[in-house]
Design a protein around this motif. Sequence first.
Motif, PDB file in Angstrom:
ATOM      1  N   TRP A 100      50.137  -0.795  19.958  1.00  0.00           N
ATOM      2  CA  TRP A 100      50.953  -0.823  18.748  1.00  0.00           C
ATOM      3  C   TRP A 100      50.173  -1.352  17.551  1.00  0.00           C
ATOM      4  O   TRP A 100      50.365  -0.878  16.427  1.00  0.00           O
ATOM      5  CB  TRP A 100      52.224  -1.642  18.990  1.00  0.00           C
ATOM      6  N   LEU A 101      49.270  -2.301  17.786  1.00  0.00           N
ATOM      7  CA  LEU A 101      48.425  -2.753  16.683  1.00  0.00           C
ATOM      8  C   LEU A 101      47.568  -1.603  16.185  1.00  0.00           C
ATOM      9  O   LEU A 101      47.389  -1.418  14.968  1.00  0.00           O
ATOM     10  CB  LEU A 101      47.547  -3.920  17.135  1.00  0.00           C
ATOM     11  N   GLY A 102      47.041  -0.792  17.088  1.00  0.00           N
ATOM     12  CA  GLY A 102      46.252   0.360  16.696  1.00  0.00           C
ATOM     13  C   GLY A 102      47.062   1.357  15.888  1.00  0.00           C
ATOM     14  O   GLY A 102      46.579   1.911  14.891  1.00  0.00           O
ATOM     15  N   ARG A 103      48.297   1.589  16.301  1.00  0.00           N
ATOM     16  CA  ARG A 103      49.154   2.519  15.564  1.00  0.00           C
ATOM     17  C   ARG A 103      49.446   2.007  14.159  1.00  0.00           C
ATOM     18  O   ARG A 103      49.402   2.769  13.177  1.00  0.00           O
ATOM     19  CB  ARG A 103      50.461   2.738  16.336  1.00  0.00           C
ATOM     20  N   VAL A 104      49.756   0.724  14.074  1.00  0.00           N
ATOM     21  CA  VAL A 104      50.064   0.149  12.769  1.00  0.00           C
ATOM     22  C   VAL A 104      48.840   0.197  11.856  1.00  0.00           C
ATOM     23  O   VAL A 104      48.941   0.585  10.682  1.00  0.00           O
ATOM     24  CB  VAL A 104      50.560  -1.308  12.922  1.00  0.00           C
ATOM     25  N   SER A 124      41.796   0.003  13.638  1.00  0.00           N
ATOM     26  CA  SER A 124      42.719   0.800  14.449  1.00  0.00           C
ATOM     27  C   SER A 124      42.024   1.307  15.699  1.00  0.00           C
ATOM     28  O   SER A 124      42.560   1.208  16.816  1.00  0.00           O
ATOM     29  CB  SER A 124      43.249   1.979  13.624  1.00  0.00           C
ATOM     30  N   LEU A 125      40.815   1.835  15.534  1.00  0.00           N
ATOM     31  CA  LEU A 125      40.055   2.341  16.672  1.00  0.00           C
ATOM     32  C   LEU A 125      39.766   1.235  17.674  1.00  0.00           C
ATOM     33  O   LEU A 125      39.921   1.424  18.896  1.00  0.00           O
ATOM     34  CB  LEU A 125      38.748   2.962  16.187  1.00  0.00           C
ATOM     35  N   SER A 126      39.368   0.076  17.194  1.00  0.00           N
ATOM     36  CA  SER A 126      39.054  -1.039  18.083  1.00  0.00           C
ATOM     37  C   SER A 126      40.267  -1.435  18.917  1.00  0.00           C
ATOM     38  O   SER A 126      40.161  -1.675  20.134  1.00  0.00           O
ATOM     39  CB  SER A 126      38.567  -2.243  17.264  1.00  0.00           C
ATOM     40  N   ALA A 127      41.431  -1.488  18.271  1.00  0.00           N
ATOM     41  CA  ALA A 127      42.655  -1.846  18.992  1.00  0.00           C
ATOM     42  C   ALA A 127      43.003  -0.788  20.034  1.00  0.00           C
ATOM     43  O   ALA A 127      43.404  -1.115  21.162  1.00  0.00           O
ATOM     44  CB  ALA A 127      43.810  -2.032  18.012  1.00  0.00           C
ATOM     45  N   ASP A 144      46.762   8.277  22.163  1.00  0.00           N
ATOM     46  CA  ASP A 144      46.447   7.820  20.799  1.00  0.00           C
ATOM     47  C   ASP A 144      44.939   7.814  20.567  1.00  0.00           C
ATOM     48  O   ASP A 144      44.447   8.281  19.531  1.00  0.00           O
ATOM     49  CB  ASP A 144      46.991   6.409  20.573  1.00  0.00           C
ATOM     50  N   LEU A 145      44.209   7.264  21.536  1.00  0.00           N
ATOM     51  CA  LEU A 145      42.757   7.166  21.401  1.00  0.00           C
ATOM     52  C   LEU A 145      42.122   8.550  21.362  1.00  0.00           C
ATOM     53  O   LEU A 145      41.224   8.820  20.552  1.00  0.00           O
ATOM     54  CB  LEU A 145      42.177   6.347  22.550  1.00  0.00           C
ATOM     55  N   GLY A 146      42.595   9.439  22.226  1.00  0.00           N
ATOM     56  CA  GLY A 146      42.064  10.797  22.237  1.00  0.00           C
ATOM     57  C   GLY A 146      42.307  11.515  20.929  1.00  0.00           C
ATOM     58  O   GLY A 146      41.424  12.232  20.420  1.00  0.00           O
ATOM     59  N   ASP A 147      43.499  11.337  20.352  1.00  0.00           N
ATOM     60  CA  ASP A 147      43.805  11.959  19.059  1.00  0.00           C
ATOM     61  C   ASP A 147      42.871  11.439  17.976  1.00  0.00           C
ATOM     62  O   ASP A 147      42.413  12.196  17.110  1.00  0.00           O
ATOM     63  CB  ASP A 147      45.262  11.692  18.669  1.00  0.00           C
ATOM     64  N   TYR A 148      42.603  10.141  18.010  1.00  0.00           N
ATOM     65  CA  TYR A 148      41.694   9.573  17.012  1.00  0.00           C
ATOM     66  C   TYR A 148      40.314  10.205  17.142  1.00  0.00           C
ATOM     67  O   TYR A 148      39.715  10.643  16.144  1.00  0.00           O
ATOM     68  CB  TYR A 148      41.596   8.058  17.183  1.00  0.00           C
TER      69      TYR A 148
END
Length: 328
Positions: A100-104, A124-127, A144-148
């Motif tokens: 959720w921190l990454g999403r925010v 965001s990436l790190s989270a 989420d990570l894959g989309d990034y």
Amino acid sequence: MRIGGGKAVALVAAWLAATAMACAQIPAATLTQANSYLQTGQADKALALLGTLPTSGAGADAAQNLLCRVRFQLEQWGQAQNACQQAVNLSNKNSDYFMWLGRVMGQVASHASFISAYGDAKKSLSAMQTAAQLNPQNGPALSDLGDYYAQAPGIAGGGMDKAQQIASQLDKVDPARAAQLRGDMAMQQKNYTSAEQYYKQAASASATPADMWSVLASFYRGRQEWPQLDAAIQSCIAAAAKNKNPDPGLYDGAGVLIAAKRNPQIAAQMLQSYLSGTSLTEEAPAFIAHIRLSRLKQQLGDSAGAQQELAAAASLAKEFSPSQDPAP
């Protein structure tokens, strides 16, 4: 300067009260109630309840994560960031908190100036990376990570090779999300034939296919393939009908129709079906569904109904303005 005895006693009492508050354990039932408010889009009630809870001690990490997600729904990115960061600070081994921190932080980056956006994107990436490392079975975090990786440029840590590695991980965790990610990757490479096939594969593999049918419908909207879009929407509705409760995929499917400016009557029916069910979710906030339904009813000539929907939205989330949701 000496403090009088009465003042000293009062200060000690205040200190003891503050210490007791910090050490208090938040009852599980309270957190369950707050989460129920979050899932059903009752943002005002969620904020009122969470605002009374201690910010440290047992259960405070979960409370801060819930607060972050309510603020996320309300698109209050700065406040959401503060709450999510606090949750991570209190419990730095929880994959969901980092997710959720990454999403925010992704939202913070997208709304930031050019100068600060890069730094926020890296945070965001790190989270997201931490979320995936802490729990390699966390399908949403991996997605989420894959989309990034698929969408970000190399200078910001993106890369198709990295996205492909995540898709391979997802094959073992959530095949539907893996197929969707590969579809997104194909879209980035403008390989529309492959993207379509992957999105169809995602719908076939998903335990909740209505949502994936809405993804395919969105693909057809981008391609302006209207008969295919209409067919995907009908598949979304049919898949949702097989569930015991109305499916959140109806919310996303209605959003596709609204964005495409097609079939407002069907879009309104989809939102009404979603709102009438008992399977509301934070990913499809009820107050936003009411706002969108209000616009559809106004478009269909039902002014009184439109006002009722706006009132329903305001009763759930007075801090969210209809202007914050100009389009899906």
